[in-house]
Write an enzyme that holds these catalytic residues in place. Structure first.
Site, short mmCIF file in Angstrom:
data_model
loop_
_atom_site.label_atom_id
_atom_site.label_comp_id
_atom_site.label_asym_id
_atom_site.label_seq_id
_atom_site.Cartn_x
_atom_site.Cartn_y
_atom_site.Cartn_z
N SER A 290 4.01 4.73 5.48
CA SER A 290 4.33 4.21 4.29
C SER A 290 3.69 2.74 4.45
O SER A 290 3.96 2.04 3.31
CB SER A 290 6.06 4.13 4.51
N HIS B 223 2.06 9.83 0.60
CA HIS B 223 3.38 9.13 1.24
C HIS B 223 4.37 9.70 0.11
O HIS B 223 4.40 9.35 -1.00
CB HIS B 223 2.91 7.62 0.92
N GLU C 23 3.05 8.89 -3.26
CA GLU C 23 1.95 7.92 -3.31
C GLU C 23 0.70 8.41 -2.55
O GLU C 23 0.78 8.62 -1.47
CB GLU C 23 2.48 6.53 -2.87
N ASN D 281 6.05 0.22 -0.82
CA ASN D 281 6.91 -0.78 0.32
C ASN D 281 6.42 -2.23 0.16
O ASN D 281 7.13 -3.26 0.30
CB ASN D 281 6.55 -0.20 1.59
#
Length: 286
Positions: free
Chosen positions: A123, A144, A156, A194
């Site tokens: 991540s 991800h 992702e 993130n």
């Protein structure tokens, strides 16, 4: 590089929360899955996680009991990395430690089929750096998944410096075949999700710590005021406060002071209050 129609077996490295979730959605979509972890007890716990996740889907008629049983039957557990040799796609879902991930990918470089897609569920960590442990960086991509994998719709796809378009296209196609929607990010710290999410969570924690509002009102204000499904404190509990802290520290190291972890987040982690998985975080859970 294989195309989607050639993919029959998906290897998953790691049987924790993310690995078990990835194994579940791949098996539910009809793929054979080999789920590997370093100890049999971890593999067994992964199967327990999958069974606990499938059960409410059956209760809600999202899956029939026979479909759930068939999905479980498609998953083989192992402690041997060599058992992933025949997988056309391997997804690594080990803890967020660069040395560990590079070690795994170094081994996969020797073990995995030369045409296989090698994906990492990281991540925050660099796809390019992970891929440098192999001699096939063009075949390495970020895939991800969001937590919890069986429920969250998004995946992702992250492209490293040398990730090929063929690998990127296969990553998108596989995720979509697992009934996920994808977006793509370059290999920059935190990627899309993130990079934006961690400062939001940390600011919510600071607002609570500084007495701006009670935790329930902070979460309620964000859900009602911005139409997100979950406020920052509740979401942090679901992600895991230790995971949020680790991601924030990684981003702080890479991107500077605007990613400084909230003091209260550090204190909670030091106390062992990690969120839903320990029964206590910002809220309490059974």
């Amino acid at each position: 590089m294989y195309e989607l129609q050639d993919v029959e077996t998906v290897g998953v490295v790691g049987a924790g929360t993310m690995g078990a979730g990835i194994a579940q959605v791949a098996a539910t979509a009809g793929y054979d899955v080999v789920m590997r972890d370093i100890e049999q007890s971890f593999v067994d716990r992964g199967f327990e996680t999958i069974e606990d996740s499938l059960s409410p889907l059956v209760d809600r008629d999202a899956l029939s009991e026979s479909e759930a049983d068939a999905a479980l039957d498609r998953i083989t557990g192992t402690t041997e990395l060599d058992d992933l040799a025949d997988a056309e796609v391997v997804v690594e879902a080990a803890p967020e430690e660069m040395d560990l991930k590079q070690s795994i990918f170094g081994d996969l470089n020797e073990i995995a089929d030369e045409e296989a897609l090698l994906a990492t569920n990281t991540s925050t960590l660099s796809i390019t750096t992970i891929a440098s442990a192999t001699e096939r960086a063009a075949s390495v991509v970020g895939l991800h998944f969001m937590n919890p994998v069986p429920i969250m719709d998004g995946v992702e796809v992250v492209t490293g410096e040398r990730t090929s378009k063929t690998a990127t296209d296969l990553a998108h196609a596989l995720a979509e075949d697992l009934e996920k929607e994808t977006w793509e990010s370059d290999d920059k710290p935190g990627f899309v999700t993130n990079r934006i999410l961690m400062p939001w969570i940390n600011e919510g924690i600071r607002a609570f710590d500084e007495g701006v509002a009670e935790k329930e009102d902070i979460d309620r204000g964000m859900t009602l005021g911005t139409n997100v499904p979950m406020g920052p404190l509740e979401l942090a509990d679901h992600i895991g406060l230790d995971v949020c802290l680790h991601a924030s520290e990684t981003l702080h190291e890479e991107l500077g002071d605007r990613y400084t972890p909230a003091y209260l987040l550090k204190r909670k982690v030091e106390a062992g209050d990690l969120g839903k998985k320990t029964g206590r975080g910002f809220y309490e859970y059974e």
